[in-house]
Design an enzyme around this catalytic site. Structure first.
Site, PDB file in Angstrom:
ATOM      1  N   ARG A 102       0.879  -1.177   0.000  1.00 46.93           N
ATOM      2  CA  ARG A 102       0.000   0.000   0.000  1.00 46.93           C
ATOM      3  C   ARG A 102       0.911   1.219   0.000  1.00 46.93           C
ATOM      4  O   ARG A 102       1.712   1.415   0.927  1.00 46.93           O
ATOM      5  CB  ARG A 102      -0.898   0.006   1.241  1.00 46.93           C
ATOM      6  N   HIS A 129      -7.492   0.788  -6.337  1.00 50.59           N
ATOM      7  CA  HIS A 129      -7.682  -0.079  -5.167  1.00 50.59           C
ATOM      8  C   HIS A 129      -8.356  -1.373  -5.634  1.00 50.59           C
ATOM      9  O   HIS A 129      -9.519  -1.635  -5.317  1.00 50.59           O
ATOM     10  CB  HIS A 129      -8.539   0.656  -4.133  1.00 50.59           C
ATOM     11  N   GLN A 132     -10.111  -3.930  -3.106  1.00 51.47           N
ATOM     12  CA  GLN A 132     -11.394  -3.454  -2.606  1.00 51.47           C
ATOM     13  C   GLN A 132     -12.496  -3.727  -3.626  1.00 51.47           C
ATOM     14  O   GLN A 132     -13.587  -4.187  -3.273  1.00 51.47           O
ATOM     15  CB  GLN A 132     -11.318  -1.950  -2.308  1.00 51.47           C
ATOM     16  N   ASP A 220     -17.275   7.341  -1.439  1.00 55.37           N
ATOM     17  CA  ASP A 220     -15.999   7.256  -0.720  1.00 55.37           C
ATOM     18  C   ASP A 220     -15.707   8.646  -0.148  1.00 55.37           C
ATOM     19  O   ASP A 220     -16.369   9.634  -0.514  1.00 55.37           O
ATOM     20  CB  ASP A 220     -14.896   6.818  -1.711  1.00 55.37           C
ATOM     21  N   CYS A 260     -16.370   1.788   0.782  1.00 56.45           N
ATOM     22  CA  CYS A 260     -15.151   1.013   1.071  1.00 56.45           C
ATOM     23  C   CYS A 260     -14.717   1.157   2.523  1.00 56.45           C
ATOM     24  O   CYS A 260     -14.012   0.303   3.036  1.00 56.45           O
ATOM     25  CB  CYS A 260     -14.040   1.438   0.125  1.00 56.45           C
ATOM     26  N   ARG A 288     -13.557  -8.474   2.001  1.00 58.63           N
ATOM     27  CA  ARG A 288     -12.132  -8.195   1.726  1.00 58.63           C
ATOM     28  C   ARG A 288     -11.309  -9.444   2.023  1.00 58.63           C
ATOM     29  O   ARG A 288     -10.396  -9.800   1.284  1.00 58.63           O
ATOM     30  CB  ARG A 288     -11.629  -7.038   2.603  1.00 58.63           C
TER      31      ARG A 288
HETATM   32  N1  NVA Z   1      -9.967   6.949  -1.314  1.00 57.61           N
HETATM   33  C1  NVA Z   1      -9.611   6.466   0.002  1.00 57.61           C
HETATM   34  C2  NVA Z   1      -9.852   5.005   0.103  1.00 57.61           C
HETATM   35  C3  NVA Z   1      -9.539   4.401   1.447  1.00 57.61           C
HETATM   36  C4  NVA Z   1      -9.751   2.940   1.504  1.00 57.61           C
HETATM   37  C5  NVA Z   1      -8.148   6.800   0.276  1.00 57.61           C
HETATM   38  O1  NVA Z   1      -7.318   6.613  -0.611  1.00 57.61           O
HETATM   39  O2  NVA Z   1      -7.863   7.272   1.371  1.00 57.61           O
HETATM   40  N1   CP Z   2     -11.187   0.064   2.596  1.00 59.84           N
HETATM   41  C1   CP Z   2      -9.900  -0.044   3.005  1.00 59.84           C
HETATM   42  O1   CP Z   2      -8.966  -0.304   2.223  1.00 59.84           O
HETATM   43  O2   CP Z   2      -9.729   0.108   4.348  1.00 59.84           O
HETATM   44  P1   CP Z   2      -8.358   0.329   5.117  1.00 59.84           P
HETATM   45  O3   CP Z   2      -7.803   1.658   4.680  1.00 59.84           O
HETATM   46  O4   CP Z   2      -8.733   0.295   6.555  1.00 59.84           O
HETATM   47  O5   CP Z   2      -7.414  -0.790   4.755  1.00 59.84           O
END
Ligand code: NVA
Ligand code: CP
Length: 304
Positions: A102, A129, A132, A220, A260, A288
């Site tokens: 990540r 992502h 997800q 989101d 998400c 997930r």
């Molecule tokens: N768009 C959000 C998704 C988190 C799972 C982010 O990147 O923070």
């Molecule tokens: N939806 C998601 O990826 O959650 P986290 O940021 O908690 O991993």
């Protein structure tokens, strides 16, 4: 070698096979049927951003598959002190059987795969992502019994989630309408991807227009990880881009609402809509685990 760097790289058939395997693994886990198909394998999990769901589901998932998950925070790795990703990839390939990462830049994920010699799984970048969205598709199929022919709408930011949902929805026969404010559209390559699916994609300004007749509504956060400083600016830009009862009045009856997570009640979604659809949203979160177990098996299981 099979990676999951972005959903565009997976065909309709590969996505469908992954969803089928995820269903099977969910069944096996719920019925106490052992499925340690990655026994003896180690997955390194590099996190350069925070996570609740991704970290826990990969860690638990790998354990259930009989393997070993190794959490690697970028604060502790030399990568955080400037060791090139090319070198990190070649070193980690000698210890591990797979890497989940990540991070911010999509290029970093692609470079890990290019210079390493083990499968790489994208656990979120600024661009996409995919894990997800595989869980999202699994959840929609679970509730609706199909994907083909359904209409999804996404209200809000043209971010990593919107990008992967456009690809995932179109690849599985759904249509998708997105509503985003000016300046917050998905990138050109995603729009180009969508033009190949004539009549199945639309981008509009007006949330009510996008939501009309939808079977699934998705939203989101307005400010993603790394955009904390833009929070105030974004609150202004996204005012009106909220999933609320007024919006659900124009969808199909029995419309699902997905998120998400983490969610900001009172911003992108109202508390009452969130709670009314909590069973779908938390099944989505659980999925997930099952979807990512399927991804790990697809990418990391030895070919016979
Ligand atoms: N768009 C959000 C998704 C988190 C799972 C982010 O990147 O923070
Ligand atoms: N939806 C998601 O990826 O959650 P986290 O940021 O908690 O991993």
């Amino acid at each position: 070698m099979k990676h999951l760097l972005k959903l565009e790289d997976w065909s309709t058939q590969e996505i469908t096979e992954c969803l089928n395997l995820a269903d099977q693994l969910k069944y096996e886990q719920k019925h106490g049927i052992e499925h340690k198909v990655l026994k003896g394998k180690t997955l390194g999990m590099i996190f350069e951003k925070a996570s609740t769901r991704t970290r826990v589901s990969f860690e638990v998932g790998m354990t259930q598959l009989g393997g070993y998950p190794l959490f690697l925070s970028s604060n502790d790795l030399q990568i955080g002190r400037g060791e090139p990703v090319e070198d990190t990839a070649r070193v980690l390939s000698r210890f591990l059987d797979g890497i989940m990462i990540r991070t911010f830049k999509q290029e970093e994920v692609e470079a890990l795969a290019k210079y390493g010699s083990i499968p790489v799984i994208n656990g979120l970048t600024d661009y996409c992502h995919p894990c997800q969205v595989l869980a999202d598709l699994m959840t929609i199929r679970e509730f609706k019994g199909k994907l083909n022919g359904l209409k999804m709408c996404f209200i809000g930011d043209g971010n990593n989630m919107m990008n992967s949902l456009i690809v995932g929805a179109l690849r599985t026969g759904m249509s998708i309408s997105v509503a985003c404010p000016e300046g917050y559209e998905p990138p050109q390559n995603i729009l180009n991807f969508a033009t190949e699916f004539e009549g199945k994609f639309e981008m509009v300004r007006e949330p009510l227009e996008a939501a009309k007749g939808a079977d699934v509504v998705y939203t989101d956060v307005w400010a993603s990880m790394g955009q904390e400083e833009e929070k105030k600016l974004r609150e202004k830009a996204f005012a009106g881009y909220q999933v609320n009862q007024e919006l659900l009045n124009v969808t199909n009856s029995e419309c699902m609402v997905l998120h998400c997570l983490p969610a900001h009640r009172g911003e992108e979604i109202t508390a009452d809509v969130f709670e009314a659809h909590a069973n779908e949203i938390f099944e989505e979160a659980e999925n997930r685990l099952h979807a990512q177990k399927a991804v790990m098996v697809k990418c990391m299981k030895d070919e016979k």
